[in-house]
Write a protein that holds these residues in place. Sequence first.
Motif, PDB file in Angstrom:
ATOM      1  N   ARG A   1       0.843  -1.199   0.000  1.00 25.00           N
ATOM      2  CA  ARG A   1       0.000   0.000   0.000  1.00 25.00           C
ATOM      3  C   ARG A   1       0.880   1.251   0.000  1.00 25.00           C
ATOM      4  O   ARG A   1       2.043   1.224   0.397  1.00 25.00           O
ATOM      5  CB  ARG A   1      -0.892   0.025   1.253  1.00 25.00           C
ATOM      6  N   TRP A   2       0.279   2.375  -0.453  1.00 22.64           N
ATOM      7  CA  TRP A   2       0.924   3.683  -0.339  1.00 22.64           C
ATOM      8  C   TRP A   2      -0.031   4.596   0.404  1.00 22.64           C
ATOM      9  O   TRP A   2      -1.094   4.955  -0.130  1.00 22.64           O
ATOM     10  CB  TRP A   2       1.278   4.241  -1.721  1.00 22.64           C
TER      11      TRP A   2
ATOM     12  N   GLN B   1       7.346  -8.109   2.214  1.00 23.81           N
ATOM     13  CA  GLN B   1       6.233  -7.203   2.493  1.00 23.81           C
ATOM     14  C   GLN B   1       6.743  -5.781   2.716  1.00 23.81           C
ATOM     15  O   GLN B   1       7.671  -5.561   3.497  1.00 23.81           O
ATOM     16  CB  GLN B   1       5.454  -7.677   3.724  1.00 23.81           C
ATOM     17  N   LYS B   2       6.098  -4.837   2.020  1.00 21.26           N
ATOM     18  CA  LYS B   2       6.501  -3.431   2.111  1.00 21.26           C
ATOM     19  C   LYS B   2       5.262  -2.544   2.163  1.00 21.26           C
ATOM     20  O   LYS B   2       4.192  -2.902   1.673  1.00 21.26           O
ATOM     21  CB  LYS B   2       7.369  -3.032   0.918  1.00 21.26           C
ATOM     22  N   VAL B   3       5.432  -1.377   2.754  1.00 30.74           N
ATOM     23  CA  VAL B   3       4.403  -0.346   2.743  1.00 30.74           C
ATOM     24  C   VAL B   3       5.101   1.004   2.626  1.00 30.74           C
ATOM     25  O   VAL B   3       6.203   1.195   3.169  1.00 30.74           O
ATOM     26  CB  VAL B   3       3.523  -0.402   4.015  1.00 30.74           C
ATOM     27  N   ARG B   4       4.500   1.926   1.883  1.00 34.09           N
ATOM     28  CA  ARG B   4       5.077   3.271   1.740  1.00 34.09           C
ATOM     29  C   ARG B   4       4.238   4.257   2.541  1.00 34.09           C
ATOM     30  O   ARG B   4       3.023   4.346   2.368  1.00 34.09           O
ATOM     31  CB  ARG B   4       5.122   3.694   0.271  1.00 34.09           C
ATOM     32  N   PHE B   5       4.889   4.994   3.439  1.00 36.25           N
ATOM     33  CA  PHE B   5       4.264   6.069   4.191  1.00 36.25           C
ATOM     34  C   PHE B   5       4.856   7.393   3.705  1.00 36.25           C
ATOM     35  O   PHE B   5       6.072   7.589   3.742  1.00 36.25           O
ATOM     36  CB  PHE B   5       4.525   5.928   5.687  1.00 36.25           C
ATOM     37  N   THR B   6       3.970   8.298   3.275  1.00 33.22           N
ATOM     38  CA  THR B   6       4.377   9.660   2.927  1.00 33.22           C
ATOM     39  C   THR B   6       3.590  10.617   3.806  1.00 33.22           C
ATOM     40  O   THR B   6       2.361  10.567   3.836  1.00 33.22           O
ATOM     41  CB  THR B   6       4.084   9.971   1.444  1.00 33.22           C
ATOM     42  N   SER B   7       4.296  11.475   4.531  1.00 33.59           N
ATOM     43  CA  SER B   7       3.623  12.407   5.429  1.00 33.59           C
ATOM     44  C   SER B   7       4.114  13.824   5.166  1.00 33.59           C
ATOM     45  O   SER B   7       5.319  14.094   5.211  1.00 33.59           O
ATOM     46  CB  SER B   7       3.890  12.021   6.892  1.00 33.59           C
TER      47      SER B   7
ATOM     48  N   VAL C   1       2.117   5.985 -10.511  1.00 31.36           N
ATOM     49  CA  VAL C   1       1.348   5.386  -9.423  1.00 31.36           C
ATOM     50  C   VAL C   1       0.969   6.503  -8.458  1.00 31.36           C
ATOM     51  O   VAL C   1       1.709   7.480  -8.304  1.00 31.36           O
ATOM     52  CB  VAL C   1       2.166   4.286  -8.702  1.00 31.36           C
ATOM     53  N   VAL C   2      -0.200   6.395  -7.855  1.00 36.03           N
ATOM     54  CA  VAL C   2      -0.665   7.405  -6.902  1.00 36.03           C
ATOM     55  C   VAL C   2      -0.985   6.706  -5.586  1.00 36.03           C
ATOM     56  O   VAL C   2      -1.208   5.491  -5.544  1.00 36.03           O
ATOM     57  CB  VAL C   2      -1.909   8.159  -7.420  1.00 36.03           C
ATOM     58  N   PRO C   3      -0.997   7.456  -4.480  1.00 40.37           N
ATOM     59  CA  PRO C   3      -1.365   6.832  -3.198  1.00 40.37           C
ATOM     60  C   PRO C   3      -2.742   6.190  -3.282  1.00 40.37           C
ATOM     61  O   PRO C   3      -3.647   6.711  -3.948  1.00 40.37           O
ATOM     62  CB  PRO C   3      -1.357   8.019  -2.226  1.00 40.37           C
ATOM     63  N   ASP C   4      -2.903   5.044  -2.627  1.00 35.57           N
ATOM     64  CA  ASP C   4      -4.219   4.410  -2.623  1.00 35.57           C
ATOM     65  C   ASP C   4      -5.085   4.899  -1.483  1.00 35.57           C
ATOM     66  O   ASP C   4      -6.303   4.747  -1.497  1.00 35.57           O
ATOM     67  CB  ASP C   4      -4.087   2.883  -2.563  1.00 35.57           C
ATOM     68  N   THR C   5      -4.445   5.531  -0.462  1.00 37.94           N
ATOM     69  CA  THR C   5      -5.184   6.041   0.695  1.00 37.94           C
ATOM     70  C   THR C   5      -4.585   7.374   1.121  1.00 37.94           C
ATOM     71  O   THR C   5      -3.368   7.539   1.124  1.00 37.94           O
ATOM     72  CB  THR C   5      -5.120   5.059   1.879  1.00 37.94           C
ATOM     73  N   MET C   6      -5.465   8.312   1.479  1.00 38.37           N
ATOM     74  CA  MET C   6      -5.008   9.595   2.020  1.00 38.37           C
ATOM     75  C   MET C   6      -5.689   9.811   3.368  1.00 38.37           C
ATOM     76  O   MET C   6      -6.905   9.706   3.483  1.00 38.37           O
ATOM     77  CB  MET C   6      -5.352  10.747   1.070  1.00 38.37           C
ATOM     78  N   ILE C   7      -4.880  10.090   4.390  1.00 35.95           N
ATOM     79  CA  ILE C   7      -5.394  10.374   5.731  1.00 35.95           C
ATOM     80  C   ILE C   7      -5.062  11.826   6.052  1.00 35.95           C
ATOM     81  O   ILE C   7      -3.914  12.242   5.960  1.00 35.95           O
ATOM     82  CB  ILE C   7      -4.762   9.444   6.777  1.00 35.95           C
ATOM     83  N   MET C   8      -6.082  12.609   6.415  1.00 37.83           N
ATOM     84  CA  MET C   8      -5.859  14.035   6.619  1.00 37.83           C
ATOM     85  C   MET C   8      -6.618  14.537   7.834  1.00 37.83           C
ATOM     86  O   MET C   8      -7.552  13.901   8.321  1.00 37.83           O
ATOM     87  CB  MET C   8      -6.288  14.823   5.374  1.00 37.83           C
ATOM     88  N   ASN C   9      -6.205  15.698   8.352  1.00 29.93           N
ATOM     89  CA  ASN C   9      -6.968  16.428   9.355  1.00 29.93           C
ATOM     90  C   ASN C   9      -6.667  17.915   9.198  1.00 29.93           C
ATOM     91  O   ASN C   9      -5.780  18.304   8.439  1.00 29.93           O
ATOM     92  CB  ASN C   9      -6.639  15.948  10.775  1.00 29.93           C
ATOM     93  N   SER C  10      -7.432  18.762   9.884  1.00 29.21           N
ATOM     94  CA  SER C  10      -7.189  20.201   9.773  1.00 29.21           C
ATOM     95  C   SER C  10      -6.041  20.608  10.689  1.00 29.21           C
ATOM     96  O   SER C  10      -5.190  21.395  10.326  1.00 29.21           O
ATOM     97  CB  SER C  10      -8.448  20.996  10.119  1.00 29.21           C
ATOM     98  N   GLY C  11      -5.999  20.077  11.902  1.00 29.98           N
ATOM     99  CA  GLY C  11      -4.864  20.320  12.776  1.00 29.98           C
ATOM    100  C   GLY C  11      -5.058  21.447  13.775  1.00 29.98           C
ATOM    101  O   GLY C  11      -5.846  22.372  13.566  1.00 29.98           O
TER     102      GLY C  11
ATOM    103  N   ILE D   1      -6.063   1.550  10.658  1.00 32.96           N
ATOM    104  CA  ILE D   1      -5.824   0.367   9.827  1.00 32.96           C
ATOM    105  C   ILE D   1      -7.154  -0.276   9.447  1.00 32.96           C
ATOM    106  O   ILE D   1      -7.354  -0.705   8.297  1.00 32.96           O
ATOM    107  CB  ILE D   1      -4.905  -0.632  10.554  1.00 32.96           C
ATOM    108  N   SER D   2      -8.096  -0.304  10.374  1.00 32.81           N
ATOM    109  CA  SER D   2      -9.432  -0.814  10.062  1.00 32.81           C
ATOM    110  C   SER D   2     -10.104   0.038   8.991  1.00 32.81           C
ATOM    111  O   SER D   2     -10.759  -0.483   8.082  1.00 32.81           O
ATOM    112  CB  SER D   2     -10.303  -0.839  11.321  1.00 32.81           C
ATOM    113  N   ALA D   3      -9.944   1.362   9.087  1.00 29.72           N
ATOM    114  CA  ALA D   3     -10.563   2.253   8.104  1.00 29.72           C
ATOM    115  C   ALA D   3      -9.938   2.095   6.728  1.00 29.72           C
ATOM    116  O   ALA D   3     -10.602   2.254   5.701  1.00 29.72           O
ATOM    117  CB  ALA D   3     -10.443   3.705   8.573  1.00 29.72           C
ATOM    118  N   MET D   4      -8.640   1.788   6.700  1.00 29.35           N
ATOM    119  CA  MET D   4      -7.972   1.579   5.415  1.00 29.35           C
ATOM    120  C   MET D   4      -8.342   0.245   4.799  1.00 29.35           C
ATOM    121  O   MET D   4      -8.396   0.111   3.574  1.00 29.35           O
ATOM    122  CB  MET D   4      -6.449   1.647   5.606  1.00 29.35           C
ATOM    123  N   SER D   5      -8.619  -0.752   5.630  1.00 32.70           N
ATOM    124  CA  SER D   5      -8.877  -2.105   5.120  1.00 32.70           C
ATOM    125  C   SER D   5     -10.043  -2.741   5.859  1.00 32.70           C
ATOM    126  O   SER D   5      -9.891  -3.743   6.549  1.00 32.70           O
ATOM    127  CB  SER D   5      -7.626  -2.965   5.295  1.00 32.70           C
TER     128      SER D   5
END
Length: 524
Positions: free
Chosen positions: A287-288, A333-339, A375-385, A519-523
Amino acid sequence: MPEKAANFAWSNPRVHQWFKILTIAVFLGILILCGSDENPRFNLSWVSPELEVNYSSNLLTKWLTPGGVPCKDSRTVDIKIQSLDSDSDSTIELSAGEVHEFVFQAIDGSGEPHCLGGDYFETDLSGGNWKSRPPIKDFGNGTYVVSLQIHPDFAGNYNFTIILLYRHFEGLKFSPARFVFDKVLRVIPIKFVNSNSNSHLPEVEQCKKFDFTKDVWSGRWTRHARNENCRISNDGRYRCQKPSFPCVHPWCSGPLGLLESNGWVYSTHCSFKLYSSEEAWNSLNNRWIFWWGDSNHCDTIRNILHFVLDVQSIPIVPRIFDMNITNPKNPSQKVRFTSIFNGHSNHTGNYQGLDSLSNPNYRELLKSYFTDTNVVPDTMIMNSGLHDGVHWPNIRQFIKGADFAASFWGDVMKGVRERGFSPPVVIYRTTVATGGYARSMAFNPQKMEVFNGVLLDKMKEYRVLDRVVDDFDMTYPWHYDNRCNDGVHYGRAPLKAKWRDGQIGHQYFVDLMLGHVLISAMSP
């Protein structure tokens, strides 16, 4: 002819007799069905608040309401709850399982009813094994209704607390510390009893994809174990139960011991899976995940890596972070995290929030992750902060900033589609309820709850939002002091040192719970 036949049929005594018999039979059948052991007579429902339609525009109207002459000089100092206020010392008894609604009236300094809304009441319903935030509805005229509910499995003695933190939207002001009221108005002992064995609440089922479309959650923390002798270890961890200590159905599934919460777990309209390292890697493999938010995101990413994925080689997650991470136990097994930090367009700065998007170079940086590769991220997690709480001078300006942000991300997703790719699933993780000393500051709970609602409203308007994780509700029962937070973070790295309250260490499990929920929300 048909009409005559019908009239003849209804005039026939036998038809009437058979109709009466059939009606009685159906009625008795319903009574038997509803009264059987397998089918309880009374079906209860869970408390379920909703985000108000046209939230932003309605909020602006309420905020600008002058109130007229009767309310011009009136200020709330207390409340009256006719059904709960009592001169006797006897504990109030309520039936467990049911939703109990209590209307209360804001009262001014002269003892008269206050006639405007916008007061911010903090509510807490706590017992030895249950903590929740009873939801409040504001009618805008000085009257409010609060809803109390606990599950029959947790019947017992509770304290219901009401705190008046701010009056008439004053928590939304640019410098709210000058206006904080922070007065405990009520601490009401309540005994919840199992009074009707024929009533039951729907079972809390494990979260599925649809459950994450609910905008506002009303959950609770329940406790299923307690180790009184638990002490912090030298590495700052609270290992109060064995990692394999199981969840209790239906409040969660998986190894509750991994949460390091001494038995506490969060659930809401659905319950969550707690992931072993192997299960989490199987879920996130290849996943990305693209994160856009404040420093709480950095804490959550580190905690997912350390506590869930068992990756110990990354001690710190900086504000700009992009890495392919390999499972140390299974290199395939790999996962990409971009923040990308959204507190400021310059990642070394602070207190710009969504207005960081006014910087064209910053916008291009964000776009590049969705436009420059095959390729583009398959999931985006965001907040206002929390940085938005400091930056924006008033609610009108934040609404404009949220509109611009939602429009920007709408255009980014449109560009992804035009390139022939599927856009990522967008998860909005609401901003935390700031705790302890921070309850009176620029990012106080009243302001952040409003800002969450505004950005949710705008994201839905521009059709950007796919799923919601309500971290505000998740953190709220623990925000009254700094035992689980440093005021603005719930996931600081474990450390055996004196915390803000003078005690050694802190409890970081609230952010660990968030990691499993994400993780539940992503999958799902």
